[in-house]
Design a protein around this motif. Structure first.
Motif, PDB file in Angstrom:
ATOM      1  N   TYR A  93       0.959  -1.206  -0.114  1.00 30.02           N
ATOM      2  CA  TYR A  93       0.045  -0.016   0.143  1.00 30.02           C
ATOM      3  C   TYR A  93       0.408   1.545  -0.040  1.00 30.02           C
ATOM      4  O   TYR A  93       1.492   1.417   1.056  1.00 30.02           O
ATOM      5  N   PHE A  94       0.506   2.313  -1.073  1.00 31.23           N
ATOM      6  CA  PHE A  94       1.259   3.531  -1.235  1.00 31.23           C
ATOM      7  C   PHE A  94       0.154   4.213  -0.884  1.00 31.23           C
ATOM      8  O   PHE A  94      -0.357   4.536  -1.110  1.00 31.23           O
ATOM      9  N   CYS A  95       0.873   5.408   0.142  1.00 30.40           N
ATOM     10  CA  CYS A  95       0.659   7.113   0.464  1.00 30.40           C
ATOM     11  C   CYS A  95       1.066   7.657  -1.016  1.00 30.40           C
ATOM     12  O   CYS A  95       2.022   7.898  -2.016  1.00 30.40           O
ATOM     13  N   ASN A  96      -0.259   9.153  -1.417  1.00 32.07           N
ATOM     14  CA  ASN A  96      -0.068   9.775  -1.923  1.00 32.07           C
ATOM     15  C   ASN A  96      -0.110  10.806  -1.946  1.00 32.07           C
ATOM     16  O   ASN A  96      -1.949  11.211  -0.908  1.00 32.07           O
ATOM     17  N   ALA A  97       0.292  11.726  -2.363  1.00 27.73           N
ATOM     18  CA  ALA A  97      -0.255  13.405  -2.167  1.00 27.73           C
ATOM     19  C   ALA A  97      -0.001  14.456  -3.440  1.00 27.73           C
ATOM     20  O   ALA A  97       1.351  14.161  -3.527  1.00 27.73           O
ATOM     21  N   VAL A  98      -0.833  15.577  -3.516  1.00 27.63           N
ATOM     22  CA  VAL A  98      -0.258  16.309  -4.321  1.00 27.63           C
ATOM     23  C   VAL A  98      -0.437  17.735  -3.443  1.00 27.63           C
ATOM     24  O   VAL A  98      -0.852  17.921  -2.751  1.00 27.63           O
ATOM     25  N   VAL A  99       1.119  17.753  -3.470  1.00 24.44           N
ATOM     26  CA  VAL A  99       1.440  18.973  -2.631  1.00 24.44           C
ATOM     27  C   VAL A  99       1.854  20.662  -3.718  1.00 24.44           C
ATOM     28  O   VAL A  99       2.822  20.337  -4.200  1.00 24.44           O
ATOM     29  N   GLN A 100       1.849  21.571  -2.748  1.00 26.98           N
ATOM     30  CA  GLN A 100       2.078  22.607  -3.058  1.00 26.98           C
ATOM     31  C   GLN A 100       3.022  23.138  -2.476  1.00 26.98           C
ATOM     32  O   GLN A 100       2.833  23.274  -1.247  1.00 26.98           O
ATOM     33  N   THR A 101       4.193  23.072  -3.235  1.00 25.03           N
ATOM     34  CA  THR A 101       5.702  23.570  -2.603  1.00 25.03           C
ATOM     35  C   THR A 101       5.666  25.485  -1.967  1.00 25.03           C
ATOM     36  O   THR A 101       6.402  25.585  -1.274  1.00 25.03           O
ATOM     37  N   SER A 107       4.108  24.755  -8.374  1.00 23.76           N
ATOM     38  CA  SER A 107       5.499  24.296  -7.637  1.00 23.76           C
ATOM     39  C   SER A 107       4.591  22.689  -6.890  1.00 23.76           C
ATOM     40  O   SER A 107       4.796  21.934  -6.115  1.00 23.76           O
ATOM     41  N   ARG A 108       2.709  22.616  -7.982  1.00 27.22           N
ATOM     42  CA  ARG A 108       2.084  21.402  -7.355  1.00 27.22           C
ATOM     43  C   ARG A 108       2.757  20.385  -7.844  1.00 27.22           C
ATOM     44  O   ARG A 108       3.196  20.601  -9.174  1.00 27.22           O
ATOM     45  N   GLY A 109       3.481  19.332  -7.118  1.00 24.52           N
ATOM     46  CA  GLY A 109       3.472  18.116  -7.376  1.00 24.52           C
ATOM     47  C   GLY A 109       2.880  16.703  -6.858  1.00 24.52           C
ATOM     48  O   GLY A 109       2.226  17.263  -6.194  1.00 24.52           O
ATOM     49  N   ASN A 110       3.531  15.702  -7.296  1.00 26.90           N
ATOM     50  CA  ASN A 110       2.460  13.845  -7.364  1.00 26.90           C
ATOM     51  C   ASN A 110       3.419  13.244  -6.420  1.00 26.90           C
ATOM     52  O   ASN A 110       4.726  13.510  -6.903  1.00 26.90           O
TER      53      ASN A 110
END
Length: 122
Positions: A93-101, A107-110
């Motif tokens: 199981y993998f955690c995933n997040a879409v984050v703006q830095t 700057s949004r990345g996966n």
């Protein structure tokens, strides 16, 4: 830049429960969706559940009614409560997040965690 650290995997008998957690850290300005994916041997990675910053959720049909995703925005943490587990839930199981830095939308990345093994077997 952004790290996702998962915890809570393990082995359980069919019908049992596990709770996965994932915390994001690093250069975080804003976190959009967070979610959990899984990958079984020989299969493609698939979405299990996702949750937006506002709390809207989405589940794979195979887990509806058994798994529940929740989120603590103040702690940058997402949880996956897994009940009534079946052998077919066995996967990494993998955690995933879409984050703006930073303040720019550019700057949004996966981002992905390293994965945690869940094994359901008698």
């Amino acid at each position: 830049q952004v790290q996702l650290v998962e915890s809570g995997g393990g082995s359980v008998q069919p019908g049992g429960s596990l709770r996965l957690s994932c915390t994001a850290s690093g250069s975080i300005f804003l976190i959009y969706a967070m979610g959990w994916y899984r990958q079984a041997p020989g299969k493609q990675r698939e979405l299990v559940a996702a949750i937006t910053s506002g709390g809207s959720t989405n589940y794979a049909d195979s887990v509806k009614g058994r798994l529940a995703i929740s989120r603590d925005n103040a702690k940058n943490t997402v949880h996956l409560q897994m009940n009534s587990l079946k052998p077919e839930d066995t996967a990494v199981y993998f955690c995933n997040a879409v984050v703006q830095t930073d303040g720019s939308n550019w700057s949004r990345g996966n981002y992905w965690g390293q994965g945690t093994q869940v094994t359901v077997s008698s």
